[in-house]
Design a protein around this motif. Structure first.
Motif, mmCIF file in Angstrom:
data_model
loop_
_atom_site.group_PDB
_atom_site.id
_atom_site.type_symbol
_atom_site.label_atom_id
_atom_site.label_comp_id
_atom_site.label_asym_id
_atom_site.label_seq_id
_atom_site.Cartn_x
_atom_site.Cartn_y
_atom_site.Cartn_z
ATOM 1 N N ALA A 249 -7.095 -6.134 13.804
ATOM 2 C CA ALA A 249 -6.797 -7.506 13.376
ATOM 3 C C ALA A 249 -5.332 -7.627 12.957
ATOM 4 C CB ALA A 249 -7.725 -7.921 12.235
ATOM 5 N N GLU A 250 -4.828 -6.609 12.271
ATOM 6 C CA GLU A 250 -3.413 -6.606 11.885
ATOM 7 C C GLU A 250 -2.525 -6.562 13.122
ATOM 8 O OE1 GLU A 250 -2.636 -3.413 9.188
ATOM 9 O OE2 GLU A 250 -4.340 -3.909 7.890
ATOM 10 N N MET A 251 -2.889 -5.709 14.099
ATOM 11 C CA MET A 251 -2.108 -5.603 15.329
ATOM 12 C C MET A 251 -2.114 -6.928 16.092
ATOM 13 S SD MET A 251 -3.392 -1.798 16.484
ATOM 14 C CE MET A 251 -2.498 -1.825 18.053
ATOM 15 N N LYS A 252 -3.288 -7.571 16.151
ATOM 16 C CA LYS A 252 -3.389 -8.855 16.851
ATOM 17 C C LYS A 252 -2.552 -9.920 16.150
ATOM 18 C CE LYS A 252 -5.332 -11.704 19.881
ATOM 19 N NZ LYS A 252 -4.998 -13.027 19.367
ATOM 20 N N GLU A 253 -2.533 -9.910 14.846
ATOM 21 C CA GLU A 253 -1.726 -10.867 14.091
ATOM 22 C C GLU A 253 -0.248 -10.706 14.417
ATOM 23 O OE1 GLU A 253 -0.905 -12.152 9.409
ATOM 24 O OE2 GLU A 253 -2.452 -10.679 9.916
ATOM 25 N N GLU A 254 0.202 -9.448 14.553
ATOM 26 C CA GLU A 254 1.595 -9.201 14.895
ATOM 27 C C GLU A 254 1.903 -9.674 16.313
ATOM 28 O OE1 GLU A 254 5.546 -7.967 15.141
ATOM 29 O OE2 GLU A 254 4.252 -8.568 13.484
ATOM 30 N N VAL A 255 0.985 -9.431 17.255
ATOM 31 C CA VAL A 255 1.178 -9.916 18.626
ATOM 32 C C VAL A 255 1.262 -11.438 18.634
ATOM 33 C CG1 VAL A 255 0.073 -10.158 20.886
ATOM 34 C CG2 VAL A 255 0.114 -7.934 19.753
ATOM 35 N N ASP A 256 0.389 -12.098 17.895
ATOM 36 C CA ASP A 256 0.395 -13.559 17.839
ATOM 37 C C ASP A 256 1.708 -14.082 17.260
ATOM 38 O OD1 ASP A 256 -2.146 -13.554 18.886
ATOM 39 O OD2 ASP A 256 -3.147 -13.887 16.959
ATOM 40 N N ARG A 257 2.233 -13.388 16.255
ATOM 41 C CA ARG A 257 3.513 -13.788 15.658
ATOM 42 C C ARG A 257 4.635 -13.695 16.685
ATOM 43 N NH1 ARG A 257 8.028 -11.794 13.927
ATOM 44 N NH2 ARG A 257 7.436 -9.670 14.485
ATOM 45 N N GLN A 258 4.661 -12.594 17.439
ATOM 46 C CA GLN A 258 5.701 -12.429 18.441
ATOM 47 C C GLN A 258 5.538 -13.437 19.579
ATOM 48 O OE1 GLN A 258 7.101 -8.527 19.579
ATOM 49 N NE2 GLN A 258 5.834 -7.548 18.012
ATOM 50 N N ARG A 259 4.287 -13.712 19.964
ATOM 51 C CA ARG A 259 4.068 -14.706 21.023
ATOM 52 C C ARG A 259 4.572 -16.087 20.592
ATOM 53 N NH1 ARG A 259 -1.073 -14.290 21.654
ATOM 54 N NH2 ARG A 259 -1.681 -16.121 20.457
ATOM 55 N N ALA A 260 4.344 -16.446 19.342
ATOM 56 C CA ALA A 260 4.830 -17.727 18.836
ATOM 57 C C ALA A 260 6.356 -17.796 18.919
ATOM 58 C CB ALA A 260 4.359 -17.945 17.407
ATOM 59 N N ASN A 261 7.027 -16.694 18.626
ATOM 60 C CA ASN A 261 8.489 -16.655 18.738
ATOM 61 C C ASN A 261 8.931 -16.865 20.180
ATOM 62 O OD1 ASN A 261 8.811 -16.190 16.019
ATOM 63 N ND2 ASN A 261 9.051 -13.971 16.218
ATOM 64 N N VAL A 262 8.236 -16.201 21.100
ATOM 65 C CA VAL A 262 8.580 -16.340 22.515
ATOM 66 C C VAL A 262 8.337 -17.776 22.988
ATOM 67 C CG1 VAL A 262 7.890 -15.680 24.860
ATOM 68 C CG2 VAL A 262 8.221 -13.925 23.099
ATOM 69 N N GLU A 263 7.226 -18.356 22.590
ATOM 70 C CA GLU A 263 6.920 -19.725 23.002
ATOM 71 C C GLU A 263 7.962 -20.706 22.468
ATOM 72 O OE1 GLU A 263 2.044 -19.313 23.356
ATOM 73 O OE2 GLU A 263 2.966 -20.004 21.490
ATOM 74 N N ALA A 264 8.456 -20.451 21.261
ATOM 75 C CA ALA A 264 9.497 -21.315 20.693
ATOM 76 C C ALA A 264 10.792 -21.178 21.476
ATOM 77 C CB ALA A 264 9.721 -20.962 19.221
ATOM 78 N N ILE A 265 11.127 -19.940 21.855
ATOM 79 C CA ILE A 265 12.348 -19.714 22.645
ATOM 80 C C ILE A 265 12.239 -20.393 23.998
ATOM 81 C CG2 ILE A 265 13.679 -17.938 23.855
ATOM 82 C CD1 ILE A 265 12.940 -16.033 21.508
ATOM 83 N N GLU A 266 11.093 -20.262 24.634
ATOM 84 C CA GLU A 266 10.933 -20.791 25.987
ATOM 85 C C GLU A 266 10.758 -22.305 26.004
ATOM 86 O OE1 GLU A 266 8.070 -18.426 28.127
ATOM 87 O OE2 GLU A 266 9.509 -16.765 28.216
ATOM 88 N N ALA A 267 10.388 -22.877 24.870
ATOM 89 C CA ALA A 267 10.336 -24.337 24.790
ATOM 90 C C ALA A 267 11.734 -24.937 24.923
ATOM 91 C CB ALA A 267 9.695 -24.770 23.471
ATOM 92 N N GLY A 268 12.746 -24.141 24.543
ATOM 93 C CA GLY A 268 14.126 -24.617 24.635
ATOM 94 C C GLY A 268 14.834 -24.230 25.908
ATOM 95 N N HIS A 269 14.237 -23.313 26.670
ATOM 96 C CA HIS A 269 14.864 -22.896 27.927
ATOM 97 C C HIS A 269 13.808 -22.396 28.891
ATOM 98 C CE1 HIS A 269 17.800 -21.339 30.749
ATOM 99 N NE2 HIS A 269 17.182 -20.179 30.731
ATOM 100 N N ASP A 270 13.767 -23.018 30.074
ATOM 101 C CA ASP A 270 12.785 -22.655 31.095
ATOM 102 C C ASP A 270 13.370 -21.551 31.968
ATOM 103 O OD1 ASP A 270 10.950 -22.460 33.140
ATOM 104 O OD2 ASP A 270 10.604 -24.613 33.287
ATOM 105 N N PHE A 271 13.078 -20.294 31.593
ATOM 106 C CA PHE A 271 13.649 -19.162 32.330
ATOM 107 C C PHE A 271 13.107 -19.099 33.748
ATOM 108 C CE2 PHE A 271 13.577 -14.593 33.501
ATOM 109 C CZ PHE A 271 14.943 -14.368 33.504
ATOM 110 N N ARG A 272 11.837 -19.407 33.913
ATOM 111 C CA ARG A 272 11.257 -19.391 35.260
ATOM 112 C C ARG A 272 12.009 -20.351 36.172
ATOM 113 N NH1 ARG A 272 4.987 -20.905 36.592
ATOM 114 N NH2 ARG A 272 4.604 -19.455 34.874
ATOM 115 N N ALA A 273 12.312 -21.562 35.692
ATOM 116 C CA ALA A 273 13.043 -22.543 36.499
ATOM 117 C C ALA A 273 14.456 -22.045 36.809
ATOM 118 C CB ALA A 273 13.100 -23.881 35.765
ATOM 119 N N GLU A 274 15.066 -21.365 35.847
ATOM 120 C CA GLU A 274 16.418 -20.823 36.069
ATOM 121 C C GLU A 274 16.410 -19.823 37.226
ATOM 122 O OE1 GLU A 274 19.619 -17.775 33.948
ATOM 123 O OE2 GLU A 274 17.975 -18.620 32.758
ATOM 124 N N ILE A 275 15.458 -18.918 37.219
ATOM 125 C CA ILE A 275 15.395 -17.904 38.271
ATOM 126 C C ILE A 275 15.061 -18.548 39.620
ATOM 127 C CG2 ILE A 275 14.197 -15.829 39.064
ATOM 128 C CD1 ILE A 275 16.197 -15.421 36.748
#
Length: 284
Positions: A249-275
């Motif tokens: 559960a602790e490990m999953k919480e950390e993964v969820d935290r990192q995923r939220a960071n990634v989603e916030a970054i990608e909300a500001g820049h569409d890397f897939r569209a860039e490539i």
């Protein structure tokens, strides 16, 4: 790869994106597989599927792409479209024709992961012995000498643990125990949580896994991320013991935290569209 091994998936994704951008600008396609693995480790399967689709030739699984797809399978689990595609591939009647060494071993890895233990154990054992003969420039032996496969020690530990697990599922306990004993004698596996689990010591496995999560990379760490561990059949029985649900559960919480960071970054820049724009410009 280092950031991934450390469980720092945001940084791993950033480095993979930087490399993908540079290579794409030069008309080369690289690191799509790393992007796919990292998105999978973050629990973002749709993004993982997109990048793995670019990594695969014609978007199809094949023997030549088992290196790419098996790692993704380990993060995604067998009950997926990828798992079924790989199962169909390794079950083809002619699949072993013309293959030797590592490709045969890879077929075995997929079969073991998908629960086909008899075929998987035979293929992994044969592939490793053929690989061993090639490295030693000698005839194929009847046994596997771990010391002959130490060019990549971490892989050797993981591969032999998978073979031992398959033997145990087939009731070949003496062979499984012999492999684990040989690994214990050849390597310092005190911090390898999975090795303790396979030896039937869940308390030591829990201690080693918790230490790995707190301290970072271990010398022979084996699968160490939340999705790798929860999908790995070698862990299944041990994860039912006290202490593991809380740690997971602790490990999953950390993964969820990192995923939220990634989603916030990608909300500001569409890397897939860039490539996609870079690929389009290269084609024109």
């Amino acid at each position: 790869n280092l950031y991934f091994s450390l469980g720092q998936f945001v940084d791993a994704l950033d480095m993979a994106k930087q490399a993908t951008r540079v290579f794409t600008q030069h008309g080369e396609y690289c690191c799509n597989d790393l992007l796919a693995w990292t998105y999978s480790a973050l629990g973002m399967p749709s993004e993982a599927d997109y990048w793995m689709g670019l990594a695969l030739e014609n978007g199809q699984v094949s023997v030549s792409t088992l290196d790419l797809t098996y790692n993704l399978l380990a993060l995604r689990g067998p009950q997926t479209d990828l798992g079924q595609q790989l199962l169909e591939l390794v079950n083809r009647p002619d699949i072993e024709e013309g293959l030797k060494g590592w490709p045969i071993a890879q077929l075995g890895l997929v079969n073991i992961y998908m629960g086909n233990y008899e075929a998987g154990a035979r293929q992994l054992d044969l592939g490793l012995r053929q690989w061993q003969a090639r490295m030693m420039k000698a005839d194929i032996r009847d046994d596997i000498d771990v010391s002959a496969l130490v060019a990549n020690q971490a892989d050797v530990v993981d591969l032999m643990q998978k073979l031992a697990f398959a033997y145990r599922q087939l009731g070949r306990f003496e062979e499984a125990d012999a492999i684990l004993a040989e690994l214990s004698a050849a390597f310092d596996l005190e911090d390898n949580a999975l090795h303790h689990a396979l030896q039937g010591d869940p308390d030591a496995a829990l201690e080693a896994l918790r230490a790995m999560q707190e301290n970072g990379i271990a010398k022979y760490q084996g699968p160490n991320s939340y999705y790798e561990i929860t999908h790995d059949p070698r862990w299944a029985e041990t994860l039912e013991h006290p202490g593991f649900p809380e740690l997971l559960a602790e490990m999953k919480e950390e993964v969820d935290r990192q995923r939220a960071n990634v989603e916030a970054i990608e909300a500001g820049h569409d890397f897939r569209a860039e490539i996609e724009r870079l690929i389009g410009a290269e084609m024109h």
